[in-house]
Design a protein around this motif. Structure first.
Motif, PDB file in Angstrom:
ATOM      1  N   ASN B  26     -33.643  10.330  -6.981  1.00 41.33           N
ATOM      2  CA  ASN B  26     -33.709   8.868  -7.015  1.00 41.33           C
ATOM      3  C   ASN B  26     -32.320   8.266  -7.193  1.00 41.33           C
ATOM      4  O   ASN B  26     -32.009   7.231  -6.603  1.00 41.33           O
ATOM      5  CB  ASN B  26     -34.633   8.409  -8.133  1.00 41.33           C
ATOM      6  N   ALA B  27     -31.462   8.942  -7.965  1.00 40.79           N
ATOM      7  CA  ALA B  27     -30.091   8.453  -8.136  1.00 40.79           C
ATOM      8  C   ALA B  27     -29.371   8.449  -6.790  1.00 40.79           C
ATOM      9  O   ALA B  27     -28.658   7.494  -6.463  1.00 40.79           O
ATOM     10  CB  ALA B  27     -29.346   9.322  -9.133  1.00 40.79           C
ATOM     11  N   LEU B  28     -29.593   9.492  -6.012  1.00 42.23           N
ATOM     12  CA  LEU B  28     -28.962   9.566  -4.688  1.00 42.23           C
ATOM     13  C   LEU B  28     -29.495   8.462  -3.778  1.00 42.23           C
ATOM     14  O   LEU B  28     -28.732   7.778  -3.096  1.00 42.23           O
ATOM     15  CB  LEU B  28     -29.203  10.951  -4.067  1.00 42.23           C
ATOM     16  N   ARG B  29     -30.806   8.257  -3.817  1.00 44.68           N
ATOM     17  CA  ARG B  29     -31.410   7.198  -2.996  1.00 44.68           C
ATOM     18  C   ARG B  29     -30.827   5.841  -3.353  1.00 44.68           C
ATOM     19  O   ARG B  29     -30.405   5.072  -2.495  1.00 44.68           O
ATOM     20  CB  ARG B  29     -32.927   7.173  -3.190  1.00 44.68           C
ATOM     21  N   ARG B  30     -30.759   5.584  -4.680  1.00 47.83           N
ATOM     22  CA  ARG B  30     -30.246   4.275  -5.103  1.00 47.83           C
ATOM     23  C   ARG B  30     -28.769   4.126  -4.791  1.00 47.83           C
ATOM     24  O   ARG B  30     -28.305   3.017  -4.493  1.00 47.83           O
ATOM     25  CB  ARG B  30     -30.499   4.083  -6.605  1.00 47.83           C
ATOM     26  N   ALA B  31     -28.006   5.235  -4.862  1.00 46.17           N
ATOM     27  CA  ALA B  31     -26.582   5.157  -4.536  1.00 46.17           C
ATOM     28  C   ALA B  31     -26.393   4.828  -3.059  1.00 46.17           C
ATOM     29  O   ALA B  31     -25.527   4.030  -2.704  1.00 46.17           O
ATOM     30  CB  ALA B  31     -25.903   6.470  -4.880  1.00 46.17           C
ATOM     31  N   ILE B  32     -27.232   5.424  -2.204  1.00 48.93           N
ATOM     32  CA  ILE B  32     -27.096   5.155  -0.764  1.00 48.93           C
ATOM     33  C   ILE B  32     -27.420   3.690  -0.471  1.00 48.93           C
ATOM     34  O   ILE B  32     -26.682   3.000   0.218  1.00 48.93           O
ATOM     35  CB  ILE B  32     -28.005   6.094   0.065  1.00 48.93           C
ATOM     36  N   ILE B  33     -28.524   3.195  -1.027  1.00 48.82           N
ATOM     37  CA  ILE B  33     -28.926   1.820  -0.707  1.00 48.82           C
ATOM     38  C   ILE B  33     -28.019   0.801  -1.386  1.00 48.82           C
ATOM     39  O   ILE B  33     -27.612  -0.180  -0.772  1.00 48.82           O
ATOM     40  CB  ILE B  33     -30.381   1.551  -1.141  1.00 48.82           C
ATOM     41  N   GLY B  34     -27.707   1.031  -2.646  1.00 50.54           N
ATOM     42  CA  GLY B  34     -27.079  -0.033  -3.427  1.00 50.54           C
ATOM     43  C   GLY B  34     -25.596   0.060  -3.644  1.00 50.54           C
ATOM     44  O   GLY B  34     -24.978  -0.932  -4.044  1.00 50.54           O
ATOM     45  N   GLU B  35     -24.995   1.235  -3.432  1.00 51.67           N
ATOM     46  CA  GLU B  35     -23.599   1.384  -3.822  1.00 51.67           C
ATOM     47  C   GLU B  35     -22.640   1.624  -2.662  1.00 51.67           C
ATOM     48  O   GLU B  35     -21.433   1.463  -2.824  1.00 51.67           O
ATOM     49  CB  GLU B  35     -23.456   2.553  -4.815  1.00 51.67           C
ATOM     50  N   VAL B  36     -23.148   2.060  -1.519  1.00 45.81           N
ATOM     51  CA  VAL B  36     -22.240   2.339  -0.395  1.00 45.81           C
ATOM     52  C   VAL B  36     -21.818   1.017   0.245  1.00 45.81           C
ATOM     53  O   VAL B  36     -22.661   0.264   0.713  1.00 45.81           O
ATOM     54  CB  VAL B  36     -22.923   3.260   0.653  1.00 45.81           C
ATOM     55  N   PHE B 219     -37.327  18.074  -2.300  1.00 40.33           N
ATOM     56  CA  PHE B 219     -37.672  16.783  -1.723  1.00 40.33           C
ATOM     57  C   PHE B 219     -37.307  16.754  -0.251  1.00 40.33           C
ATOM     58  O   PHE B 219     -36.338  17.364   0.162  1.00 40.33           O
ATOM     59  CB  PHE B 219     -36.919  15.663  -2.441  1.00 40.33           C
ATOM     60  N   VAL B 220     -38.131  16.023   0.506  1.00 42.69           N
ATOM     61  CA  VAL B 220     -37.780  15.778   1.907  1.00 42.69           C
ATOM     62  C   VAL B 220     -37.142  14.393   1.948  1.00 42.69           C
ATOM     63  O   VAL B 220     -37.782  13.401   1.630  1.00 42.69           O
ATOM     64  CB  VAL B 220     -39.027  15.822   2.816  1.00 42.69           C
ATOM     65  N   PHE B 221     -35.885  14.349   2.293  1.00 42.39           N
ATOM     66  CA  PHE B 221     -35.091  13.132   2.194  1.00 42.39           C
ATOM     67  C   PHE B 221     -34.829  12.594   3.594  1.00 42.39           C
ATOM     68  O   PHE B 221     -34.474  13.344   4.495  1.00 42.39           O
ATOM     69  CB  PHE B 221     -33.753  13.487   1.549  1.00 42.39           C
ATOM     70  N   THR B 222     -35.025  11.310   3.787  1.00 43.68           N
ATOM     71  CA  THR B 222     -34.705  10.695   5.078  1.00 43.68           C
ATOM     72  C   THR B 222     -33.679   9.598   4.862  1.00 43.68           C
ATOM     73  O   THR B 222     -33.821   8.786   3.957  1.00 43.68           O
ATOM     74  CB  THR B 222     -35.959  10.080   5.736  1.00 43.68           C
ATOM     75  N   VAL B 223     -32.637   9.582   5.669  1.00 44.25           N
ATOM     76  CA  VAL B 223     -31.635   8.521   5.604  1.00 44.25           C
ATOM     77  C   VAL B 223     -31.514   7.931   6.997  1.00 44.25           C
ATOM     78  O   VAL B 223     -31.354   8.649   7.970  1.00 44.25           O
ATOM     79  CB  VAL B 223     -30.263   9.070   5.139  1.00 44.25           C
ATOM     80  N   GLU B 224     -31.641   6.597   7.072  1.00 46.07           N
ATOM     81  CA  GLU B 224     -31.472   5.907   8.344  1.00 46.07           C
ATOM     82  C   GLU B 224     -30.294   4.973   8.226  1.00 46.07           C
ATOM     83  O   GLU B 224     -30.056   4.405   7.166  1.00 46.07           O
ATOM     84  CB  GLU B 224     -32.721   5.068   8.676  1.00 46.07           C
ATOM     85  N   SER B 225     -29.542   4.825   9.301  1.00 50.01           N
ATOM     86  CA  SER B 225     -28.373   3.950   9.272  1.00 50.01           C
ATOM     87  C   SER B 225     -28.612   2.728  10.149  1.00 50.01           C
ATOM     88  O   SER B 225     -29.255   2.814  11.180  1.00 50.01           O
ATOM     89  CB  SER B 225     -27.160   4.727   9.780  1.00 50.01           C
TER      90      SER B 225
END
Lengths: 68, 258
Positions: B26-36, B219-225
């Motif tokens: 969840n930390a990674l998810r939030r970092a991708i959405i909120g911090e990049v 976890f199965v993680f999906t990242v979309e740009s």
């Protein structure tokens, strides 16, 4: 959903959909199946799909009046 | 932490994240959405606007347009953001549609990702002139600075006993969804590397003959740009930011101890 012009992004997820509306409209008016066109445009989630499916464009009617 | 890439497209990536707990995922998810950080239009100065849309609506539409972010020129993982400003100007007269591609940027590296987003439609004689200023920002301040989406699910194994009538149907369905299926004498084992929903008719067997086993710490993680940054860059910048934040936190703790 009735809007003056197609929103830039999907209201729910935030994917950019504004650039796809005119392509969608043109292809559907030519007689293609909307389901197939939406798949081709890469709109997977139903939140993005409803943005294009239910859009009613009103700007052509409104823009003839002057805004003060 | 182990990462195994399942599939990688132009603007999306799916990978299995192993050896970490839900808090880290969840930390990674939030970092991708909120911090990049990415570029987005933050301020607009209108000189002329006769169009059917108000200034504010056009400004909002402009902000939603994703702008390419040159990740090699800026230190995007720094905790303090660069206050570099890019001016995008536009001068248009109707009739016709004004597209995002008509924006003239004074920095060729920062420009709309797609040139086909309609901003406004102008009637005969209507004019639109403005200057827009784009800045770096973070998704936690406004969604226009979000580089894309990130989401994850637990990796699970669905055990289907062969006592379930019509179990071949589940097998066919899983194959159709391109999920790996193992078969033993008594059961089917489906590994859910993407979402898998059972048809209604099998609901009555859930829990006994069909059970779902959660693979721990996987976890199965999906990242979309959205197109501002390449997906793999989004993940690596997010991880660097997490690292810097943790370092800062440890330093503060040391200071307190002294």
């Amino acid at each position: 959903m009735i809007w003056l012009i197609i929103p830039v992004r999907c209201f729910t997820c935030g994917k950019v959909i504004g650039d796809k509306y005119y392509i969608f409209k043109e292809r559907v008016e030519k007689g293609e199946d909307p389901e197939k066109v939406l798949d081709d445009l890469g709109l997977e989630r139903y939140c993005c799909r409803r943005m294009l499916l239910t859009h009613v464009e009103l700007i052509d009617d409104i823009m003839q009046y002057r805004v003060y | 932490m182990k990462i195994k890439i399942l599939e990688k497209g132009e603007d999306a990536i799916r990978f299995i994240l192993g050896g970490v707990d839900a808090a880290f995922a969840n930390a990674l998810r939030r970092a991708i959405i909120g911090e990049v950080p990415t570029f987005a239009i933050d301020e607009v100065e209108f000189y002329e606007n006769d169009s059917a849309l108000f200034d504010e609506i056009i400004a909002h539409r402009l902000a939603m347009i994703p702008l390419t972010t040159p990740y090699d020129r800026f230190e995007l993982d720094a905790l303090e953001l660069d206050d570099y400003t890019v001016t995008l100007s536009l001068e248009a007269e109707g009739p016709g549609i004004v597209y995002s591609g008509d924006l003239k940027s004074d920095d060729p590296d920062v420009k709309p990702v797609t040139p086909n987003i309609p901003i406004v439609k102008l009637a005969e004689g209507q004019k639109l002139t403005f200057n827009a200023y784009a800045r770096l920002g973070k998704g936690k301040d406004h969604a226009k600075w979000q580089p894309g989406f990130a989401y994850y699910k637990y990796l699970t194994k669905i055990h289907v006993s062969k006592e379930v009538p019509n179990w071949e149907k589940i097998k066919k369905l899983a194959k159709k969804r391109k999920l790996p299926v193992e078969e033993t004498e008594e059961e089917l084992i489906i590994t859910t590397i993407s979402a898998f929903y059972l048809p209604r008719e099998f609901e009555q067997y859930m829990g006994k003959l069909i059970r779902e086993e959660i693979v721990p710490n996987t976890f199965v993680f999906t990242v979309e740009s959205n197109g501002e940054l390449p997906v793999e860059e989004m993940v690596s910048i997010a991880l660097k930011i997490l690292m810097r934040k943790s370092d800062k936190f440890i330093n503060e703790l040391h200071k307190l101890a002294e």
